[in-house]
Design a protein around this motif. Structure first.
Motif, PDB file in Angstrom:
ATOM      1  N   ASN A  53       1.128  -1.493  -0.049  1.00 57.38           N
ATOM      2  CA  ASN A  53       0.123   0.351   0.271  1.00 57.38           C
ATOM      3  C   ASN A  53       1.000   1.220  -0.412  1.00 57.38           C
ATOM      4  N   LYS A  54       0.484   2.458  -0.314  1.00 56.27           N
ATOM      5  CA  LYS A  54       1.275   3.387  -0.387  1.00 56.27           C
ATOM      6  C   LYS A  54       0.947   4.792   1.147  1.00 56.27           C
ATOM      7  N   PHE A  55      -0.037   3.975   1.428  1.00 56.99           N
ATOM      8  CA  PHE A  55       0.312   4.616   3.302  1.00 56.99           C
ATOM      9  C   PHE A  55       0.007   3.347   4.155  1.00 56.99           C
ATOM     10  N   PRO A  56       0.373   3.995   5.231  1.00 59.63           N
ATOM     11  CA  PRO A  56       1.050   2.831   6.013  1.00 59.63           C
ATOM     12  C   PRO A  56      -0.724   2.385   6.666  1.00 59.63           C
ATOM     13  N   VAL A  57      -1.284   1.132   7.235  1.00 61.24           N
ATOM     14  CA  VAL A  57      -2.051   0.789   7.400  1.00 61.24           C
ATOM     15  C   VAL A  57      -1.747   0.158   9.248  1.00 61.24           C
ATOM     16  N   THR A  58      -3.238  -0.154   9.908  1.00 59.34           N
ATOM     17  CA  THR A  58      -2.987  -0.408  11.349  1.00 59.34           C
ATOM     18  C   THR A  58      -3.499  -2.251  11.161  1.00 59.34           C
ATOM     19  N   MET A  59      -2.875  -3.426  11.309  1.00 66.15           N
ATOM     20  CA  MET A  59      -3.094  -4.754  11.467  1.00 66.15           C
ATOM     21  C   MET A  59      -4.044  -4.858  12.868  1.00 66.15           C
ATOM     22  N   LYS A  60      -5.304  -4.889  13.372  1.00 68.21           N
ATOM     23  CA  LYS A  60      -5.546  -5.108  14.402  1.00 68.21           C
ATOM     24  C   LYS A  60      -5.840  -6.471  15.225  1.00 68.21           C
ATOM     25  N   SER A  61      -6.355  -7.796  14.131  1.00 66.84           N
ATOM     26  CA  SER A  61      -6.387  -9.030  14.601  1.00 66.84           C
ATOM     27  C   SER A  61      -6.605  -9.779  13.956  1.00 66.84           C
ATOM     28  N   GLY A  62      -5.872 -10.954  13.957  1.00 66.79           N
ATOM     29  CA  GLY A  62      -6.157 -11.992  13.076  1.00 66.79           C
ATOM     30  C   GLY A  62      -6.105 -13.316  13.333  1.00 66.79           C
ATOM     31  N   SER A  63      -6.312 -14.402  12.664  1.00 69.12           N
ATOM     32  CA  SER A  63      -5.807 -15.663  13.363  1.00 69.12           C
ATOM     33  C   SER A  63      -5.970 -16.495  12.143  1.00 69.12           C
ATOM     34  N   VAL A  64      -4.293 -17.289  12.434  1.00 63.38           N
ATOM     35  CA  VAL A  64      -3.892 -18.207  11.221  1.00 63.38           C
ATOM     36  C   VAL A  64      -4.339 -19.566  11.272  1.00 63.38           C
ATOM     37  N   ASP A  65      -4.261 -20.308  10.279  1.00 65.09           N
ATOM     38  CA  ASP A  65      -3.861 -21.899  10.450  1.00 65.09           C
ATOM     39  C   ASP A  65      -3.194 -22.108   9.885  1.00 65.09           C
ATOM     40  N   VAL A  66      -1.911 -22.325  10.672  1.00 66.05           N
ATOM     41  CA  VAL A  66      -0.529 -23.525   9.798  1.00 66.05           C
ATOM     42  C   VAL A  66      -1.212 -25.225   9.685  1.00 66.05           C
ATOM     43  N   TYR A  67      -0.031 -25.437   8.522  1.00 71.53           N
ATOM     44  CA  TYR A  67      -0.112 -26.639   8.055  1.00 71.53           C
ATOM     45  C   TYR A  67       1.054 -27.384   7.657  1.00 71.53           C
ATOM     46  N   VAL A  68       1.723 -28.225   7.671  1.00 68.45           N
ATOM     47  CA  VAL A  68       3.318 -28.243   7.667  1.00 68.45           C
ATOM     48  C   VAL A  68       3.515 -29.650   6.621  1.00 68.45           C
TER      49      VAL A  68
END
Length: 149
Positions: A53-68
Motif C-alpha cells: 500500500n502507498k499508505f501505512p495501515v494498522t493490523m488489528k487482529s488476525g487468526s491463521v491455521d498453519v499446515y506443515v
C-alpha cells in the motif's frame, strides 16, 4: 464558490479513503522452540510480510491455521494492534502452540533426516485498515520454506 471548493476536495477524499490491499508473505525468520513438551510445545517465529500500500495501515487482529507438509500443525492468533509502514517489509512475531501428535512428530523426523525444507500452508484472515475503517482480508499462502534452528 462554495460548491466549486467542495468539488475540488472530492478527488482528495476519494484518494484518502482508498481500500488497502493485503500483504505479501515473504517467509519465516528466527524460528525457535520456546517450550518443548511431550503433549504440547510452543514454537516462536517472525513472519516477514511486505505492505504494497502507498499508505501505512494498522493490523488489528488476525487468526491463521498453519499446515506443515499438508498436516495441521497449529493455530496462531494476533490480538494486538500493529502499525505497518507503507511500501515496506515488516516482521510479525508469531507464537504457535503445537499439539505433539503424529503431524509434529513427522516434522521432527523430516528435519532429523537432514532436509531443511518443508511445505508450509497458511490459511486465515486479518483485520487491516486505517482511520478507524477495518476490513477482513484473507491470508492464503502455500509454498516450500527452509527452516533453520
Amino acid at each position: 464558490m462554495r460548491k466549486l471548493s467542495l468539488w475540488m476536495l472530492l478527488p482528495l477524499l476519494a484518494v484518502s479513503c482508498a481500500k488497502p490491499t493485503g500483504f505479501n508473505y515473504l517467509g519465516v525468520r528466527n524460528f525457535k522452540v520456546m517450550k518443548f513438551g511431550l503433549k504440547e510445545s510452543t514454537v516462536g517465529a517472525d513472519a516477514e510480510f511486505y505492505n504494497p500500500n502507498k499508505f501505512p495501515v494498522t493490523m488489528k487482529s488476525g487468526s491463521v491455521d498453519v499446515y506443515v507438509n499438508n498436516n495441521f500443525f497449529g493455530k496462531t492468533t494476533i490480538d494486538s494492534s500493529i502499525q505497518v509502514p507503507k511500501k515496506d517489509t515488516f516482521l510479525l512475531p508469531v507464537v504457535l502452540k503445537v499439539d505433539m501428535s503424529a503431524s509434529a512428530m513427522q516434522l521432527i523426523q523430516t528435519l532429523a533426516t537432514g532436509s531443511d525444507s518443508v511445505k508450509i500452508k497458511l490459511d486465515g484472515s486479518a483485520k487491516i485498515g486505517r482511520s478507524g475503517i477495518f476490513i477482513n482480508y484473507p491470508i492464503r499462502y502455500e509454498g516450500m520454506q527452509k527452516i533453520k534452528f
